[in-house]
Design a protein around this motif. Structure first.
Motif, PDB file in Angstrom:
ATOM      1  N   PRO A  88      37.154  87.639  38.977  1.00 21.94           N
ATOM      2  CA  PRO A  88      37.946  86.413  38.727  1.00 21.94           C
ATOM      3  C   PRO A  88      37.299  85.167  39.330  1.00 21.94           C
ATOM      4  O   PRO A  88      37.405  84.086  38.749  1.00 21.94           O
ATOM      5  N   GLU A  89      36.616  85.313  40.460  1.00 22.23           N
ATOM      6  CA  GLU A  89      35.973  84.155  41.085  1.00 22.23           C
ATOM      7  C   GLU A  89      34.748  83.666  40.312  1.00 22.23           C
ATOM      8  O   GLU A  89      34.179  82.624  40.652  1.00 22.23           O
ATOM      9  N   ASP A  90      34.346  84.387  39.290  1.00 26.62           N
ATOM     10  CA  ASP A  90      33.260  83.926  38.424  1.00 26.62           C
ATOM     11  C   ASP A  90      33.771  82.969  37.348  1.00 26.62           C
ATOM     12  O   ASP A  90      32.979  82.403  36.582  1.00 26.62           O
ATOM     13  N   THR A  91      35.075  82.778  37.291  1.00 27.67           N
ATOM     14  CA  THR A  91      35.659  81.856  36.314  1.00 27.67           C
ATOM     15  C   THR A  91      35.146  80.440  36.559  1.00 27.67           C
ATOM     16  O   THR A  91      35.245  79.915  37.667  1.00 27.67           O
ATOM     17  N   ALA A  92      34.573  79.858  35.536  1.00 29.20           N
ATOM     18  CA  ALA A  92      33.971  78.525  35.656  1.00 29.20           C
ATOM     19  C   ALA A  92      33.461  78.093  34.294  1.00 29.20           C
ATOM     20  O   ALA A  92      33.408  78.890  33.349  1.00 29.20           O
ATOM     21  N   VAL A  93      33.083  76.836  34.224  1.00 29.35           N
ATOM     22  CA  VAL A  93      32.300  76.359  33.085  1.00 29.35           C
ATOM     23  C   VAL A  93      30.831  76.563  33.447  1.00 29.35           C
ATOM     24  O   VAL A  93      30.389  76.140  34.517  1.00 29.35           O
ATOM     25  N   TYR A  94      30.117  77.229  32.582  1.00 33.60           N
ATOM     26  CA  TYR A  94      28.707  77.527  32.816  1.00 33.60           C
ATOM     27  C   TYR A  94      27.855  76.558  32.009  1.00 33.60           C
ATOM     28  O   TYR A  94      28.039  76.411  30.788  1.00 33.60           O
ATOM     29  N   TYR A  95      26.930  75.906  32.712  1.00 33.47           N
ATOM     30  CA  TYR A  95      26.074  74.904  32.090  1.00 33.47           C
ATOM     31  C   TYR A  95      24.623  75.364  32.098  1.00 33.47           C
ATOM     32  O   TYR A  95      24.154  75.981  33.066  1.00 33.47           O
ATOM     33  N   CYS A  96      23.928  74.996  31.056  1.00 32.95           N
ATOM     34  CA  CYS A  96      22.490  75.225  30.972  1.00 32.95           C
ATOM     35  C   CYS A  96      21.790  73.897  31.255  1.00 32.95           C
ATOM     36  O   CYS A  96      22.232  72.847  30.781  1.00 32.95           O
ATOM     37  N   GLY A  97      20.712  73.964  32.035  1.00 32.22           N
ATOM     38  CA  GLY A  97      19.955  72.767  32.343  1.00 32.22           C
ATOM     39  C   GLY A  97      18.468  73.001  32.128  1.00 32.22           C
ATOM     40  O   GLY A  97      18.004  74.142  32.125  1.00 32.22           O
ATOM     41  N   ALA A  98      17.735  71.913  31.971  1.00 34.42           N
ATOM     42  CA  ALA A  98      16.293  72.000  31.768  1.00 34.42           C
ATOM     43  C   ALA A  98      15.570  70.977  32.628  1.00 34.42           C
ATOM     44  O   ALA A  98      16.040  69.854  32.797  1.00 34.42           O
ATOM     45  N   GLN A  99      14.441  71.420  33.172  1.00 41.92           N
ATOM     46  CA  GLN A  99      13.547  70.522  33.919  1.00 41.92           C
ATOM     47  C   GLN A  99      12.339  70.231  33.044  1.00 41.92           C
ATOM     48  O   GLN A  99      11.703  71.165  32.545  1.00 41.92           O
ATOM     49  N   THR A 100      12.002  68.972  32.916  1.00 46.21           N
ATOM     50  CA  THR A 100      10.819  68.617  32.126  1.00 46.21           C
ATOM     51  C   THR A 100       9.708  68.031  32.978  1.00 46.21           C
ATOM     52  O   THR A 100       8.730  67.519  32.455  1.00 46.21           O
ATOM     53  N   ARG A 101       9.864  68.100  34.300  1.00 45.10           N
ATOM     54  CA  ARG A 101       8.796  67.707  35.214  1.00 45.10           C
ATOM     55  C   ARG A 101       8.651  68.787  36.264  1.00 45.10           C
ATOM     56  O   ARG A 101       9.644  69.331  36.762  1.00 45.10           O
TER      57      ARG A 101
END
Length: 119
Positions: A88-101
């Motif tokens: 239950p503590e994994d409940t969240a909005v999961y975002y993907c991010g990218a590094q371009t440098r």
């Protein structure tokens, strides 16, 4: 510009598994690292996992290590996050991010996908 679109979230029960996907488009050749973050209600966004686009080296947050695996398919410009034994503590909005440098900040983000784990 790089566009990121997450998918695969949903409502699951404790102990279940989910696989999140993050599809990248645009100048994907400029991406060095892709990562997953999550943000629970009332909490700061926190790092979950990352993977180098070219070397494949990975990094994981201690809080989820052993229960998650990040992988990539460069031919599809897609990164995956396999999550097992969800809590239950994994409940969240999961975002993907990218590094371009190299060693730079995450400068591109997706819109997020909701993961809800019921007890």
């Amino acid at each position: 510009q790089v566009q990121l679109v997450e998918s695969g979230g949903g409502l699951v029960q404790a102990g279940d598994s989910l696989r999140l996907s993050c599809a990248a488009s645009g100048r994907t050749f400029s991406v060095y690292v892709m990562g997953w973050f999550r943000q629970a209600p009332g909490k700061e966004r926190e790092f979950v996992a990352s993977i180098s686009r070219y070397s494949g080296s990975t990094d994981y947050a201690d809080s989820m290590k052993g229960r998650i695996t990040i992988s990539r398919d460069n031919a599809k410009d897609t990164v995956y996050l396999q999550m097992n034994s969800l809590r239950p503590e994994d409940t969240a909005v999961y975002y993907c991010g990218a590094q371009t440098r190299v060693a730079g900040p995450y400068n591109y983000w997706g819109q997020g996908t909701q993961v809800t784990v019921s007890s």
